[in-house]
Design an enzyme around this catalytic site. Structure first.
Site, PDB file in Angstrom:
ATOM      1  N   CYS A 170      -4.146  30.504 -26.410  1.00 34.08           N
ATOM      2  CA  CYS A 170      -3.664  29.543 -25.035  1.00 34.08           C
ATOM      3  C   CYS A 170      -2.276  30.570 -24.276  1.00 34.08           C
ATOM      4  O   CYS A 170      -2.849  31.614 -24.188  1.00 34.08           O
ATOM      5  CB  CYS A 170      -1.947  28.633 -26.014  1.00 34.08           C
ATOM      6  N   HIS A 171      -1.238  30.585 -24.201  1.00 36.54           N
ATOM      7  CA  HIS A 171       0.228  31.742 -23.700  1.00 36.54           C
ATOM      8  C   HIS A 171       0.031  33.008 -24.184  1.00 36.54           C
ATOM      9  O   HIS A 171       0.811  34.154 -24.022  1.00 36.54           O
ATOM     10  CB  HIS A 171       1.199  31.561 -23.744  1.00 36.54           C
ATOM     11  N   GLY A 172      -0.845  32.777 -26.373  1.00 39.24           N
ATOM     12  CA  GLY A 172      -0.772  34.092 -27.068  1.00 39.24           C
ATOM     13  C   GLY A 172      -0.716  35.298 -26.708  1.00 39.24           C
ATOM     14  O   GLY A 172      -0.683  36.356 -27.083  1.00 39.24           O
TER      15      GLY A 172
END
Length: 189
Positions: free
Chosen positions: A113-115
């Site tokens: 995801c936004h990792g």
């Protein structure tokens, strides 16, 4: 399959604002496969989890501080998403250094995801192929990454996924990558 990872140690690096399912489901898959998971964070105590970035979703107990962690103590690294979590990690020098050093080690690094924002801050995405949540893809491209729209992208030791919808494939890819590391070590003996 319950012991295919037979005690491999996996660092999970997360901060307040982590997307609950993106930490919880990969951790459960790793634990079921026999890995030992340890939650590293910026502060001790507990971190706050979220659902869809907006709703409180309980807490997770922190096992150790990232500033005290050593890459050589772990076999893999998991970077869950949520927008707030990686935003906090990418401004913490100890977290950024840990991620950079982990990528340089060649050990598996999995991010969803936004990792990948933390990977971007660590300066390790240039020339790599990865996927992410759509809203950070321009950031990744601007940092020199090749971005694909696939449920899982694997580039050497880097495993990435787009969103919670991809968790089954992401979890499977993490377990398979870590099992291969274990098999390669046995073959080298």
């Amino acid at each position: 399959m319950a012991n295919e990872l037979n005690g491999k140690r996996v660092a999970i690096l997360a901060a307040d604002g982590v997307e609950r399912v993106e930490l919880e489901q990969p951790r459960q898959a790793l634990d079921r496969a026999g890995a030992v998971t340890e939650l590293l964070s910026l502060h001790d105590g507990q971190i706050q989890a979220r659902n869809n970035d907006l709703d409180a979703a309980g807490t997770f107990d922190v096992d150790a501080l990232v500033r005290s962690a050593a890459v050589e103590d772990y076999d893999a690294l998991l970077l869950p998403g949520g927008t707030v979590n990686p935003d906090k990690l990418r401004v913490d020098q100890a977290a950024v250094d840990f991620v950079r050093d982990f990528m340089a080690s060649g050990k598996p690094v999995a991010s969803i995801c936004h990792g990948p924002w933390t990977l971007l801050e660590a300066g390790v995405v240039a020339g790599r192929t990865l996927t992410s949540f759509p809203s950070i893809r321009t950031d990744l491209r601007n940092a020199g990454a090749t971005v694909v729209d696939e449920e899982v992208a694997i580039d050497g030791n880097l495993i990435t996924s787009r969103s919670p919808d991809d968790l089954p494939a992401f979890c499977d890819a993490i377990v398979r990558a870590l099992a291969r590391v274990g098999a390669a070590a046995k073959d080298a003996r």
